[in-house]
Every structure is written in C-alpha cells, then in structure tokens.
Design a protein around this motif. Structure first.
Motif, PDB file in Angstrom:
ATOM      1  N   GLY A 180      42.659  23.681 -36.300  1.00  0.00           N
ATOM      2  CA  GLY A 180      41.736  23.273 -37.057  1.00  0.00           C
ATOM      3  C   GLY A 180      42.242  22.426 -37.618  1.00  0.00           C
ATOM      4  N   VAL A 181      44.058  22.379 -37.450  1.00  0.00           N
ATOM      5  CA  VAL A 181      45.103  21.174 -38.257  1.00  0.00           C
ATOM      6  C   VAL A 181      45.155  20.171 -37.717  1.00  0.00           C
ATOM      7  CG1 VAL A 181      47.111  20.990 -39.000  1.00  0.00           C
ATOM      8  CG2 VAL A 181      47.118  23.074 -39.088  1.00  0.00           C
ATOM      9  N   PHE A 182      44.647  18.984 -39.199  1.00  0.00           N
ATOM     10  CA  PHE A 182      44.863  17.994 -38.542  1.00  0.00           C
ATOM     11  C   PHE A 182      45.295  16.828 -39.794  1.00  0.00           C
ATOM     12  CE2 PHE A 182      40.745  17.922 -40.204  1.00  0.00           C
ATOM     13  CZ  PHE A 182      40.500  16.728 -40.765  1.00  0.00           C
ATOM     14  N   SER A 183      46.432  16.157 -39.399  1.00  0.00           N
ATOM     15  CA  SER A 183      46.444  14.962 -40.595  1.00  0.00           C
ATOM     16  C   SER A 183      45.753  13.587 -40.590  1.00  0.00           C
ATOM     17  CB  SER A 183      48.162  14.688 -39.797  1.00  0.00           C
ATOM     18  OG  SER A 183      47.743  12.923 -39.052  1.00  0.00           O
ATOM     19  N   PRO A 184      45.780  13.253 -41.567  1.00  0.00           N
ATOM     20  CA  PRO A 184      44.565  11.930 -42.208  1.00  0.00           C
ATOM     21  C   PRO A 184      44.805  10.768 -41.464  1.00  0.00           C
ATOM     22  CG  PRO A 184      46.083  12.842 -44.070  1.00  0.00           C
ATOM     23  CD  PRO A 184      46.718  13.514 -43.602  1.00  0.00           C
ATOM     24  N   ALA A 185      45.996  11.218 -40.507  1.00  0.00           N
ATOM     25  CA  ALA A 185      46.717  10.020 -39.638  1.00  0.00           C
ATOM     26  C   ALA A 185      45.690   9.731 -38.047  1.00  0.00           C
ATOM     27  CB  ALA A 185      48.471   9.751 -39.773  1.00  0.00           C
ATOM     28  N   LEU A 186      45.947  11.600 -37.878  1.00  0.00           N
ATOM     29  CA  LEU A 186      45.239  11.297 -36.992  1.00  0.00           C
ATOM     30  C   LEU A 186      43.769  11.107 -36.838  1.00  0.00           C
ATOM     31  CD1 LEU A 186      45.421  12.545 -33.832  1.00  0.00           C
ATOM     32  CD2 LEU A 186      44.843  14.953 -34.723  1.00  0.00           C
ATOM     33  N   ALA A 187      43.373  11.750 -38.070  1.00  0.00           N
ATOM     34  CA  ALA A 187      41.684  11.296 -38.199  1.00  0.00           C
ATOM     35  C   ALA A 187      40.810   9.699 -38.504  1.00  0.00           C
ATOM     36  CB  ALA A 187      41.146  12.272 -39.778  1.00  0.00           C
ATOM     37  N   LEU A 188      42.296   9.044 -39.303  1.00  0.00           N
ATOM     38  CA  LEU A 188      41.931   7.920 -38.620  1.00  0.00           C
ATOM     39  C   LEU A 188      42.148   7.189 -37.817  1.00  0.00           C
ATOM     40  CD1 LEU A 188      41.581   5.359 -39.654  1.00  0.00           C
ATOM     41  CD2 LEU A 188      44.410   5.293 -40.848  1.00  0.00           C
ATOM     42  N   ARG A 189      43.098   7.908 -36.724  1.00  0.00           N
ATOM     43  CA  ARG A 189      43.467   7.007 -35.442  1.00  0.00           C
ATOM     44  C   ARG A 189      41.970   7.178 -34.077  1.00  0.00           C
ATOM     45  NH1 ARG A 189      48.608   6.195 -32.483  1.00  0.00           N
ATOM     46  NH2 ARG A 189      47.829   5.234 -30.219  1.00  0.00           N
ATOM     47  N   PHE A 190      41.428   8.618 -34.897  1.00  0.00           N
ATOM     48  CA  PHE A 190      40.350   9.131 -33.989  1.00  0.00           C
ATOM     49  C   PHE A 190      39.053   8.179 -34.669  1.00  0.00           C
ATOM     50  CE2 PHE A 190      42.207  12.040 -32.142  1.00  0.00           C
ATOM     51  CZ  PHE A 190      41.364  12.736 -30.999  1.00  0.00           C
ATOM     52  N   ALA A 191      38.550   7.716 -35.568  1.00  0.00           N
ATOM     53  CA  ALA A 191      37.866   7.020 -36.440  1.00  0.00           C
ATOM     54  C   ALA A 191      37.927   5.577 -35.236  1.00  0.00           C
ATOM     55  CB  ALA A 191      37.928   6.906 -37.997  1.00  0.00           C
ATOM     56  N   LEU A 192      39.409   5.113 -35.873  1.00  0.00           N
ATOM     57  CA  LEU A 192      39.726   3.496 -34.871  1.00  0.00           C
ATOM     58  C   LEU A 192      39.337   3.295 -33.542  1.00  0.00           C
ATOM     59  CD1 LEU A 192      42.432   2.257 -37.513  1.00  0.00           C
ATOM     60  CD2 LEU A 192      40.401   1.515 -37.778  1.00  0.00           C
ATOM     61  N   ASN A 193      39.618   4.568 -33.018  1.00  0.00           N
ATOM     62  CA  ASN A 193      38.687   4.929 -31.652  1.00  0.00           C
ATOM     63  C   ASN A 193      36.992   5.440 -31.368  1.00  0.00           C
ATOM     64  OD1 ASN A 193      41.372   4.006 -29.488  1.00  0.00           O
ATOM     65  ND2 ASN A 193      42.380   5.410 -31.506  1.00  0.00           N
ATOM     66  N   ARG A 194      36.857   5.252 -32.744  1.00  0.00           N
ATOM     67  CA  ARG A 194      35.524   5.328 -32.553  1.00  0.00           C
ATOM     68  C   ARG A 194      34.937   6.685 -31.381  1.00  0.00           C
ATOM     69  NH1 ARG A 194      32.270  -0.010 -30.914  1.00  0.00           N
ATOM     70  NH2 ARG A 194      32.854  -1.386 -33.085  1.00  0.00           N
ATOM     71  N   ARG A 195      36.242   7.994 -31.733  1.00  0.00           N
ATOM     72  CA  ARG A 195      36.349   9.339 -31.741  1.00  0.00           C
ATOM     73  C   ARG A 195      35.573  10.169 -33.086  1.00  0.00           C
ATOM     74  NH1 ARG A 195      40.689  10.492 -26.849  1.00  0.00           N
ATOM     75  NH2 ARG A 195      39.255  12.482 -27.119  1.00  0.00           N
ATOM     76  N   ASN A 196      35.615  11.572 -32.111  1.00  0.00           N
ATOM     77  CA  ASN A 196      35.591  12.620 -33.557  1.00  0.00           C
ATOM     78  C   ASN A 196      36.226  13.724 -33.628  1.00  0.00           C
ATOM     79  OD1 ASN A 196      33.540  13.553 -31.982  1.00  0.00           O
ATOM     80  ND2 ASN A 196      32.194  13.393 -34.312  1.00  0.00           N
ATOM     81  N   LEU A 197      36.148  13.936 -34.575  1.00  0.00           N
ATOM     82  CA  LEU A 197      37.467  15.870 -34.769  1.00  0.00           C
ATOM     83  C   LEU A 197      36.035  16.838 -34.727  1.00  0.00           C
ATOM     84  CD1 LEU A 197      40.520  15.009 -36.803  1.00  0.00           C
ATOM     85  CD2 LEU A 197      40.138  15.164 -34.184  1.00  0.00           C
ATOM     86  N   ALA A 198      35.957  17.618 -33.440  1.00  0.00           N
ATOM     87  CA  ALA A 198      34.728  18.168 -33.739  1.00  0.00           C
ATOM     88  C   ALA A 198      35.258  19.504 -34.468  1.00  0.00           C
ATOM     89  CB  ALA A 198      34.984  18.407 -31.999  1.00  0.00           C
ATOM     90  N   TYR A 199      34.506  19.576 -35.227  1.00  0.00           N
ATOM     91  CA  TYR A 199      34.760  21.236 -35.096  1.00  0.00           C
ATOM     92  C   TYR A 199      33.774  22.116 -35.980  1.00  0.00           C
ATOM     93  CZ  TYR A 199      39.196  20.890 -38.541  1.00  0.00           C
ATOM     94  OH  TYR A 199      40.546  20.863 -38.884  1.00  0.00           O
ATOM     95  N   TRP A 200      33.660  22.751 -36.564  1.00  0.00           N
ATOM     96  CA  TRP A 200      32.664  23.589 -36.910  1.00  0.00           C
ATOM     97  C   TRP A 200      31.544  24.154 -37.719  1.00  0.00           C
ATOM     98  CZ3 TRP A 200      37.399  25.261 -35.512  1.00  0.00           C
ATOM     99  CH2 TRP A 200      38.109  25.011 -36.552  1.00  0.00           C
ATOM    100  N   SER A 201      30.473  25.071 -37.763  1.00  0.00           N
ATOM    101  CA  SER A 201      30.184  24.848 -39.184  1.00  0.00           C
ATOM    102  C   SER A 201      29.948  26.540 -39.407  1.00  0.00           C
ATOM    103  CB  SER A 201      28.520  24.441 -39.383  1.00  0.00           C
ATOM    104  OG  SER A 201      27.942  25.630 -38.336  1.00  0.00           O
ATOM    105  N   TYR A 202      30.104  27.132 -38.637  1.00  0.00           N
ATOM    106  CA  TYR A 202      29.726  28.914 -38.209  1.00  0.00           C
ATOM    107  C   TYR A 202      31.554  30.125 -37.963  1.00  0.00           C
ATOM    108  CZ  TYR A 202      27.269  33.368 -38.544  1.00  0.00           C
ATOM    109  OH  TYR A 202      27.532  34.566 -39.192  1.00  0.00           O
ATOM    110  N   ASP A 203      32.332  30.363 -38.614  1.00  0.00           N
ATOM    111  CA  ASP A 203      33.255  30.976 -37.639  1.00  0.00           C
ATOM    112  C   ASP A 203      32.558  32.257 -38.023  1.00  0.00           C
ATOM    113  OD1 ASP A 203      35.941  31.593 -37.448  1.00  0.00           O
ATOM    114  OD2 ASP A 203      36.949  30.764 -38.944  1.00  0.00           O
ATOM    115  N   THR A 204      32.914  32.984 -36.305  1.00  0.00           N
ATOM    116  CA  THR A 204      32.802  34.023 -35.532  1.00  0.00           C
ATOM    117  C   THR A 204      33.945  34.928 -36.388  1.00  0.00           C
ATOM    118  OG1 THR A 204      33.170  33.884 -33.704  1.00  0.00           O
ATOM    119  CG2 THR A 204      31.299  33.428 -34.377  1.00  0.00           C
TER     120      THR A 204
END
Length: 210
Positions: free
Chosen positions: A128-152
């Motif tokens: 689950g580790v990412f940098s702001p730069a990676l999140a920005l690059r995904f956003a600029l490429n119209r892609r998202n980071l896929a997380y979760w809402s429930y950790d088993t």
C-alpha cells in the motif's frame, strides 16, 4: 486490531479517479481481491473454492510470478476473474526512484497483457506504499491506485477461525473491497466459513471492473 484502519478511511476522501477504495455500489456486492499471487501451492485450491460458490474476484498479481506460472494465470482468466497489477518484483516501493516504480508498473502491465489483452490494469502498490509523484502520474494518465476498504488481516499469522470470528463481529458492508492474499491458505480457510454465510445474507461477489 481493526479491519478499517484510519489510513483507509482517509483515502476514501480522494476521488475514485485518483485512489479507489470501494467498488461500484451494486446491491449487496462484496469485491474479493487477492494480492501476491499466483502461487502454485495456494492458487488452485482458492480457485476451486471460488468456483464452488460462483464467486468472481480480482487477483493483483506479481509480474515475475505470473511469468513463472503462466498456467495459473490462464486459469484465473478462464474462470472469469480479473487481473490486477501488483508490481513486477514486489519491492519496497519507498526505496525506489520514481522511474523505477513506473518501470515496475509498466513491466507487469506488459506481462498481464499477454493473458487478457488489456493494455492497462488496476494497480495496487506493494504494501500500500506510494508517493505523491506516483499518484500524480497515475492521475495524469487517467489511471487510479486500487486500494481497499476492508483489510482482513490475513497476513498477520493469526488462525483463520479467529479472523473469521472477528469478521463476523465487524462484518463487511455492500461495496467493500476486501484485501486478502494468495500466498498462504489463510484467506481460503476464512472464506470456506464465510462465503456460505455471506451468500445466505444476500451478498454477491463480482470482480472489480477493468
């Protein structure tokens, strides 16, 4: 111990176009996701269990392991599950340069493309580790980071029956994306107990959309 840590609740404030933590709001849908596969010791039995209950899932695969075990990846696809990108080597992402991080993403996309024909895949960063730069690059490429809402919490070395009991005490909600792992038999043993109960309560189990 909590299945909804504060960090996950904070990420829910981000637009889905940047970071997604929940699935589409289908009536009573739970989204099963499995990280760290494919694994020849665990994936086949997990796939059999999912088939038994008519459940679909999203497998966030390590690119290197997908290359090592292509027959398992083909089986995942043929069974109607979705492939996700979980990096090529599952490194400590915070120790990599931005360029190295992006290479991990692109190399795994290329591997998975050979199985499902998709150019891009949902990406879940290792641990689950990412940098702001990676999140920005995904956003600029119209892609998202896929997380979760429930950790088993299936990676903590606890007994599956203990975790299943805790999941009953703090049950998932419709639309939850369930974080599980495909490198041990813990999640499978939990689901052997919980899938019939969830089905009886009216839940369905679609894969995350591409």
């Amino acid at each position: 111990m909590t299945f909804r840590p504060k960090k996950m609740r904070m990420l829910e404030w981000f637009p889905d176009a940047v970071i997604s933590t929940r699935g589409p709001h289908s009536a009573k849908a739970l989204y099963l996701t499995f990280d760290d596969g494919p694994n020849p010791a665990h994936t086949p039995a997990l796939l059999e269990l999912l088939k038994q209950h008519g459940a679909k899932a999203t497998f966030f695969l390590i690119g290197r392991e997908a290359e090592r075990h292509p027959s398992l990846v083909w089986r995942i696809v043929e069974d109607g599950h979705s492939l996700g990108n979980h990096s090529y080597t599952h490194p400590q992402f915070h120790a990599l340069s931005h360029r190295e991080q992006w290479h991990e993403v692109q190399r795994t996309d290329q591997v998975l493309h050979g199985f499902d024909g998709r150019r891009h895949h949902r990406f879940r960063p290792p641990r689950g580790v990412f940098s702001p730069a990676l999140a920005l690059r995904f956003a600029l490429n119209r892609r998202n980071l896929a997380y979760w809402s429930y950790d088993t919490l299936d990676y903590q070395g606890r007994k599956p029956e203990e975790l299943a009991a805790r999941l009953r005490a703090e049950p998932p909600r419709a639309g939850d994306v369930m974080l599980m792992h495909d490198d041990s038999d813990c999640s499978r043993h939990m689901l052997e107990e919980l899938l019939p109960e969830w089905k009886q309560n009216g839940f369905t189990f679609p894969a995350l959309p591409a």
